[in-house]
Design an enzyme around this catalytic site. Structure first.
Site, short mmCIF file in Angstrom:
data_model
loop_
_atom_site.label_atom_id
_atom_site.label_comp_id
_atom_site.label_asym_id
_atom_site.label_seq_id
_atom_site.Cartn_x
_atom_site.Cartn_y
_atom_site.Cartn_z
N HIS A 1 76.16 12.45 -136.91
CA HIS A 1 75.57 13.79 -137.00
C HIS A 1 75.41 14.39 -135.61
CE1 HIS A 1 71.39 12.59 -135.76
NE2 HIS A 1 71.87 11.42 -136.09
N ASP B 1 68.77 7.96 -138.49
CA ASP B 1 68.00 9.20 -138.35
C ASP B 1 67.46 9.67 -139.71
OD1 ASP B 1 67.41 12.10 -138.10
OD2 ASP B 1 68.21 11.83 -136.07
N CYS C 1 72.63 13.70 -132.44
CA CYS C 1 72.24 12.29 -132.61
C CYS C 1 71.53 11.76 -131.35
CB CYS C 1 73.47 11.44 -132.91
SG CYS C 1 73.07 9.70 -133.18
N ARG D 1 66.69 12.40 -140.77
CA ARG D 1 67.12 13.71 -141.24
C ARG D 1 68.48 13.68 -141.94
NH1 ARG D 1 66.46 16.24 -135.40
NH2 ARG D 1 67.39 14.18 -135.02
N CYS E 1 73.79 7.04 -139.68
CA CYS E 1 72.77 6.87 -138.65
C CYS E 1 71.41 6.68 -139.34
CB CYS E 1 72.72 8.10 -137.75
SG CYS E 1 71.51 7.94 -136.40
ZN LIG Z 1 71.64 9.66 -135.03
#
Ligand SMILES: [Zn+2]
Length: 211
Positions: free
Chosen positions: A98, A44, A101, A46, A42
């Site tokens: 994750h 993302d 998400c 993090r 992803c």
């Molecule tokens: Zn995500």
């Protein structure tokens, strides 16, 4: 110093440190790339592939998009897959989602995210449709969300197996192994949820018989 200037300054510090720790580091990596893994994760911020797996530059070939999707018309993803499997000859392809998400969460709402995002989220809603019964039986909204994240990863791994790129490599080279993982934002632990060995039987509808 602005925020982006800080990045450039930190980069110099990092490069200095790397050279101090291992004087051959950059000359070695500049000449060859031989990663064993393709990571589809992803976007993302993090979930950085190398940090959470303790790997170094050169070890993982990476593709990231919102909610780690494998969309069979996505030329970007397919190019990365083709290059990783046929040129870099990776032995493992990892789809890593994750918990928490934002993309998966958004797909669970009826909100209009407009144009392109609606289009992208539709692919996750499709996963939801396939597993509607199982998900509908989960009352707790948090648990339902977590389960959809896991099921989404599983479906994306299966999408990989449906490509002729993977099927040809399975047939000719008995690799790569496909993995579906889910990373926990709350504890930093990766939960392996699904695996496909090279040569796994698929729904015959998606198997090419003249590769
Ligand atoms: Zn995500």
């Amino acid at each position: 110093m602005t925020s982006y200037e800080k990045l450039l300054s930190k980069n110099k510090d990092w490069a200095d440190q790397q050279t101090k720790d291992d004087p051959e580091f950059f000359s070695r990596l500049a000449s060859i790339q031989k990663p064993e893994f393709l990571w589809i994760g992803c976007s993302d911020s993090r979930v950085p592939a190398d940090k959470i797996t303790g790997t170094q530059p050169g070890e993982i070939f990476v593709h990231r998009n919102i909610a780690n999707m494998v969309v069979h018309t996505d030329v970007n993803l397919l190019s990365v897959l083709d290059y990783a499997v046929n040129h870099l000859k990776v032995n493992h392809v990892i789809v890593c989602g994750h918990y928490g998400c934002g993309g998966v969460k958004a797909s669970m709402t009826n909100h209009d995210f407009k144009y392109v995002l609606n289009m992208w989220l539709r692919h996750i809603k499709d996963v939801h449709t396939i597993h509607r019964e199982e998900l509908a039986a989960i009352d707790d909204e948090e648990k339902k969300f977590d389960r959809l994240v896991e099921l989404n990863v599983k479906e994306q791994v299966m999408h990989l197996a449906k490509t002729s790129i993977i099927q040809r490599a399975w047939k000719n080279d008995n690799r790569p192994q496909l993995h579906g993982w889910v990373y926990g934002l709350k504890d930093g632990i990766i939960n392996p949820v699904f695996e496909m060995e090279a040569g796994t039987q698929l729904d015959p509808l998606f198997e090419y018989d003249d590769l």
